[in-house]
Design an enzyme around this catalytic site. Structure first.
Site, PDB file in Angstrom:
ATOM      1  N   THR D  93      22.165 -22.139   3.738  1.00  0.00           N
ATOM      2  CA  THR D  93      23.106 -21.775   2.681  1.00  0.00           C
ATOM      3  C   THR D  93      24.509 -22.028   3.216  1.00  0.00           C
ATOM      4  OG1 THR D  93      21.633 -20.081   1.806  1.00  0.00           O
ATOM      5  CG2 THR D  93      23.969 -19.865   1.267  1.00  0.00           C
ATOM      6  N   LYS D 169      22.484 -22.625  -5.136  1.00  0.00           N
ATOM      7  CA  LYS D 169      22.101 -21.531  -4.242  1.00  0.00           C
ATOM      8  C   LYS D 169      23.194 -20.446  -4.222  1.00  0.00           C
ATOM      9  CE  LYS D 169      20.382 -19.207  -0.696  1.00  0.00           C
ATOM     10  NZ  LYS D 169      19.364 -18.188  -0.931  1.00  0.00           N
ATOM     11  N   LYS D 238      29.832 -12.942   2.702  1.00  0.00           N
ATOM     12  CA  LYS D 238      30.023 -14.359   3.017  1.00  0.00           C
ATOM     13  C   LYS D 238      29.632 -15.230   1.828  1.00  0.00           C
ATOM     14  CE  LYS D 238      27.065 -17.037   4.508  1.00  0.00           C
ATOM     15  NZ  LYS D 238      25.937 -17.786   5.045  1.00  0.00           N
TER      16      LYS D 238
END
Lengths: 296, 296, 296, 296
Positions: D93, D169, D238
């Site tokens: 990711t 994603k 994040k």
């Protein structure tokens, strides 16, 4: 002129005293009688019921909020007791919705209605230097103008629809609370870097933001002095919510207002009910958990 | 004193000109040479590479952003070319992270580093009246002080850690953008009630908010005049994001900054890239779809 | 049992029809008579005034909002006309404040009050499969239970204080609107990268978010089909504001709710009054100005 | 096929084990060697440097974040060591910006690049049932497909530009964190009314929100069980910030993301660094100061 004055809190008392000092015959009424008696000592005539204060040429009112205005004028049937042709000057910070409703109810009864909310604290009121927004029919304003001039440093005409003066007052209070939240978040940020909040605030409020609002609230934030409240946190929340309500009625999104609402509510949840709006700085510091650090 | 100056945009040129006017020998360098030549006509010495501007006692730099500073000083190896003992005074508005990194890189090489970001527009810079934040080792500041005094109306000491001057600058710019968004939302609200935005803004900025920031941006909003940009909208967004980044690094939530970021981004998406931050008023009006109404 | 049913919109009619089908004698009333007549054809007894529907053992009501409930039960004095011991089961989505007030007003008059708001659309109601929250005195709930079981697939007991069922209903609707805004923002993001919104939504709603709410609204967003409304945008806004009001009363900040409120309001300002809450996707796309791009 | 696998955390190890089990010759490398040895016991070949794992037909990588990917592939010059024609399948990711940069750097060197981020926890990975997004040149995907099928329950093609799989994603993770914050705020609201959070969450997650994300995080919130973290709070922050960054690059405002960022940051400031994203419920409860009340 025969003048009535209803609502003798800190602001109302200071405003009414200027009318008395200028030689007008002022009949006053207040829910709790102590305040009325103080004005009596200055020369006001006190009465037991609000309708007796409303029998002059002009009736001023400076009540605390929508609820108090509704109770006295609508539920309490004061409007029904007033003579056609009387001018009612409403100085309270109320919702736009109530302002519109009051305008209709006055018109139905042949009463003149002027919205005249003010900016300024009690000491400014006592000095007769308020900034006063004025909206209503010209003839009514004309009639009340000699009285308004005694209380205001400057009149700011906002047209014939009373609600316009109220929305301007709410927009102004929204800007005040935003300025305080801005000081709060900025101070928290610099404090997290060990910059002294007092230094930062002195810099900002003596340069870019050298204006009364920033200087007053900035000082309180620098000194972490949140009591006694000048503009209390619950009152700030009330006004932000009235601004949101005014926005809702005209489909105006106000994202800053949403942030203010939540920060003020967080302040209430953390026990700031008796504090000044400046306690937003406390909320901001708590959010960043500043206390856990060994920082200024 | 032998002085260097790198970065001659509108601000840098105005600042450097004050050093020249005071009789200092100033060697200047700028990426595009046109700006350097203008200063040459005032008495500056121009050079082809930045390292030649960095050979004096003090080197000032006023570059556009983090990227420009990185390119010239780190990637371009200017730091490696400077003699130990030279004082570098960095006036740029940069991130707290880069400020910290630069402090370390200077220290490694025996160079002195002073952060000295400023508040003020080019005309204020030309008049030598900037508000200048100063942070760094005392000895280094002492050495540069005669030069700083030529450019600043007032120096605001922020301690020995350079990053502290930078976080204060970012906190200040955050407050400026908040003030503009506040004017924008409040103006949209009153306009939705047919209140003239100019009347509202005049009221606010001559009373509660009678300060440079509110008056300057308030005028632009009242006149719907968003070009040419003074403080451009993309630059405003950059600074708000740097403030958020500084907040992130110290775990400081800043809910107002989140609102500003989205409003500025919405402005960019709507074509305000070449406009002033004041164009936040356009974003706010679009959000409320004000144009569909027949309103002021 | 002798049963009354007031409020025969799509939901109320479907719910009442299950009572009739089970053989209960159901007396119905609705402001507009057309809806009542449809139920008459199924076997209901129609009456001209609500008090005549309230003379049975249990009275169900499914009115549109706070205002309708106030008008019928309080202003319309229906409560005063009911016999002590009657159980009133209120299925409407109303404010926590009104829920509390109603509980008091029923108690004063010796009436039993049960709050029983539901989750489910009209087709689910018709199938007798609603999820029904139930709060009130046990004895009253016990009495109504055979009726509730006919309308609900499952009863979810929430204690004795009626307002608890209402706050749960509001919290649930808040979660629904949040899910839609989440789908809206995420879809806009991927569309800005030329990812097909339909592909993205199919992925999400058949895996991580394989639940009724995401699948239903996701489909509408993928197809950009916002009319006719199932859950209308103004109703969504109403419920978000009731959740905020419930939060306010207990000092619970809800930052997501603030975002929802503004996005929904922006939708209204942009003409989505007759659309489904799924039109939040339109608001999000407009904010990013997606149309200016040649993108999916 | 000769296959390499780099990055053997919980996810990477589970994924690689499926390749081994299917009989492929898998060469693995991991920064810390312990993880590699575990796979060796399953039949993998371990190597000391990543370039030796990259000498097969296909190289899979599952590194922690942008920084790790940069260090290994760009700074560590792994890309330079790979033979033209090799397919690199990146399951991490990462940011959209890095995805784009990597696509360019691979193309320059004649390497094939496929982005294949996944949804699913380690147990799902071990079962070979991941939902895997796939974007890249068709030929490259075709070549890797037999391997991807061993790890994924389903492949979701997202076109030829690798960054598209990454933005999907990130959009998905943004939706997950939004769902959690929604559960958090709604639970806090009902708890402030003495409704049991467990009852509320059971209701919601067995009806309207009967999907894996809501059920999993709902259970954690109901039980106030925030450790050990599955999806850790710093990782959630994040990813939200990467979604914001992706939005910024395409001028997409995401107001929900702004709220999430601040709530997560507030969590960190309050010591939730080692907790699951579900600890947003703790942040929300703290904001409302729930603990001061005698409530469920």
């Amino acid at each position: 002129m025969k003048v009535g004055f209803i609502g003798l809190g800190a602001m109302g008392s200071a405003m009414a005293s200027n009318l008395i000092a200028a030689g007008h015959t002022v009949t006053v009424w207040n829910r709790s009688e102590a305040a009325a008696e103080k004005l009596a000592s200055l020369g006001a005539k006190t009465v037991r019921t609000p309708d007796r204060a409303a029998q002059g040429d002009v009736l001023h009112s400076m009540l605390a909020n929508d609820q108090a205005v509704r109770e006295v004028f609508l539920d309490g049937a004061l409007l029904d007791a007033m003579d056609p042709g009387t001018v009612h000057v409403n100085h309270a910070t109320i919702s736009v919705g109530l302002a519109r409703h009051l305008a209709e109810e006055h018109a139905k009864r042949g009463l003149d209605y002027v919205a005249a909310p003010v900016f300024g604290r009690p000491d400014v009121a006592a000095a007769g230097k308020l900034n006063m927004l004025v909206a209503g029919q010209s003839a009514a304003i004309e009639k009340a103008k000699p009285l308004l001039d005694l209380m205001a440093g400057k009149l700011w005409p906002m047209g014939e629809l009373p609600e316009r003066a109220n929305v301007v007052k709410l927009a102004g209070n929204f800007m005040i609370v935003t300025a305080i939240e801005s000081l709060a978040e900025a101070s928290t940020l610099v404090r997290a870097y060990d910059v002294n909040a007092t230094d930062f605030i002195e810099l900002m409020t003596s340069t870019l933001f050298a204006s009364p609002v920033y200087q007053g609230y900035g000082k309180a934030i620098a000194e972490q002095r949140f009591t006694p409240p000048g503009f209390s946190l619950p009152l700030g929340l009330k006004d932000v919510m009235l601004a949101q309500e005014a926005g809702f009625a005209q489909q105006v999104p106000m994202p800053l207002a949403g942030v203010l609402r939540d920060s003020l509510l967080e302040g209430l949840a953390d026990g700031a009910e008796g504090m000044d709006v400046a306690a937003l700085a406390r909320v901001s510091a708590r959010r960043a958990n500043l206390d856990r650090r060994s920082k200024g």
